[in-house]
Design an enzyme around this catalytic site. Structure first.
Site, PDB file in Angstrom:
ATOM      1  N   PRO A 117      57.041  26.232  42.591  1.00  0.00           N
ATOM      2  CA  PRO A 117      58.031  26.105  41.527  1.00  0.00           C
ATOM      3  C   PRO A 117      59.371  25.615  42.060  1.00  0.00           C
ATOM      4  CG  PRO A 117      57.308  28.386  41.802  1.00  0.00           C
ATOM      5  CD  PRO A 117      56.741  27.608  42.924  1.00  0.00           C
ATOM      6  N   GLU A 118      59.914  24.661  41.408  1.00  0.00           N
ATOM      7  CA  GLU A 118      61.299  24.275  41.656  1.00  0.00           C
ATOM      8  C   GLU A 118      62.040  24.555  40.360  1.00  0.00           C
ATOM      9  OE1 GLU A 118      61.934  20.563  43.638  1.00  0.00           O
ATOM     10  OE2 GLU A 118      60.107  20.746  44.798  1.00  0.00           O
ATOM     11  N   LYS A 132      79.478  15.389  57.282  1.00  0.00           N
ATOM     12  CA  LYS A 132      78.200  16.021  57.640  1.00  0.00           C
ATOM     13  C   LYS A 132      77.241  15.010  58.273  1.00  0.00           C
ATOM     14  CE  LYS A 132      78.374  20.336  55.930  1.00  0.00           C
ATOM     15  NZ  LYS A 132      79.795  20.420  55.586  1.00  0.00           N
ATOM     16  N   HIS A 158      45.729  38.768  43.660  1.00  0.00           N
ATOM     17  CA  HIS A 158      47.106  38.397  44.018  1.00  0.00           C
ATOM     18  C   HIS A 158      48.108  38.696  42.911  1.00  0.00           C
ATOM     19  CE1 HIS A 158      45.596  36.650  47.625  1.00  0.00           C
ATOM     20  NE2 HIS A 158      44.915  35.726  46.995  1.00  0.00           N
ATOM     21  N   ARG A 207      51.016  33.632  48.273  1.00  0.00           N
ATOM     22  CA  ARG A 207      51.667  33.517  49.579  1.00  0.00           C
ATOM     23  C   ARG A 207      52.829  34.477  49.779  1.00  0.00           C
ATOM     24  NH1 ARG A 207      50.978  26.983  49.877  1.00  0.00           N
ATOM     25  NH2 ARG A 207      49.045  27.176  48.767  1.00  0.00           N
TER      26      ARG A 207
END
Length: 277
Positions: free
Chosen positions: A2-3, A152, A91, A110
């Site tokens: 998921p983002e 940067k 899970h 995970r």
DNA sequence: CTCAGATCCTGTGCGC
DNA sequence: TGCGCACAGGATCTGA
């Protein structure tokens, strides 16, 4: 994986089922997540109403009367609405039973996710306080990005994936955004022109917005199904297409590892700024 | 301070 | 067919 768009889709998908409902029981089967699940979280939540559901970056916040549940889906986490009586799947580490005969199920093979119960102001918690602006907010714009990137040497891909720079952009959307902006992923962040920063911020907003609207078409999947948000139907232009022809110019797409992540790019369409070569 | 790389975990998919 | 291994990744931690 998921983002931000998947988290937003999840939020929209579960909200109608859980808002203003009372938590009758919270069952934790596996407390070893990215951080240990808050001790006694069951007693802390039981009997409380869910007053609000919010998202900040990739974090979801369930506002309760006496505290806040801070949830992160990690990379394999997913939230689903189920009937209260259906058995837990493999899970499925946490089940939240509600008084409307539904339950919110959290599965995360995970275990990179997070469930914390906070009594303080959640936005002052260190996990949220240090987050960069929301990419879809006005605070994320070309002036911010240009100033933040100034000086940067870190490559732009790592830079925009850093949640302290901007919240919620992972490998998929970073990869796609840089392709659509014509920026090579290894470009030092500080070398971007103001114009490139403008392009990149606009593209990021557009691609996230688009992904959210696609996700919105699969909202019904949150009820009694696999609960997978809709990004699988997103058309990805470069991510996962290493070695295949660029859809714009037909060059073969290349990939470089950046911070242990595959970064696919088009050697023709994406280039370093002229002023640093 | 900066930044690159390692790390946690397990299901998937590939090659042999 | 079946085994074994590389790979995937968000956020944090380590060390140069």
């Amino acid at each position: 994986m998921p983002e931000l768009p998947e988290d937003e889709t999840t939020k929209r998908g579960i909200t109608p089922y859980i808002l203003n409902q009372t938590i009758s029981a919270l069952i934790v089967r596996q407390s070893k997540l990215r951080l240990p699940v808050t001790e006694h979280i069951h007693q802390l939540c039981q009997g409380q109403n869910i007053l609000d559901v919010k998202r900040r970056g990739k974090y979801l916040l369930l506002t309760l009367r006496d505290g806040t549940l801070l949830i992160h889906l990690g990379m394999s986490g997913c939230l689903r609405i189920e009937h209260q009586y259906t058995p837990a799947r493999k899970h499925e580490h946490i089940s939240m039973h509600l008084n409307n005969e539904t339950s919110l199920r959290y599965s995360d093979p995970r275990r990179f996710g997070l469930w914390l119960y906070l009594t303080e102001n959640p936005f002052q918690h260190k996990l949220l306080q240090s987050l960069g602006p929301e990419p879809l907010s006005d605070d994320f714009n070309e002036r911010y990005l240009y100033k933040k990137a100034s000086g940067k040497k870190q490559c732009i891909k790592s830079f925009i994936m850093d949640s302290h720079v901007v919240a919620g952009i992972g490998n998929i959307y970073a990869t796609e955004s840089l392709f659509l902006s014509g920026i090579h992923p290894l470009t030092p962040a500080g070398a971007l022109s103001k114009e490139s920063c403008m392009t990149l911020t606009i593209v990021i907003k557009k691609i996230l917005q688009n992904a959210i609207s696609v996700g919105g078409t699969t909202l019904r999947d949150f009820y009694s199904s696999n609960g997978k948000p809709g990004y699988f139907s997103l058309s990805l232009l470069v991510y996962g297409r290493k070695g295949l022809p660029c859809l714009r110019c037909n060059s073969l797409l290349l990939s470089v590892p950046i911070a242990c992540r595959q970064s696919v790019f088009c050697p023709t369409c994406q280039f370093f700024p002229h002023d640093i070569t």
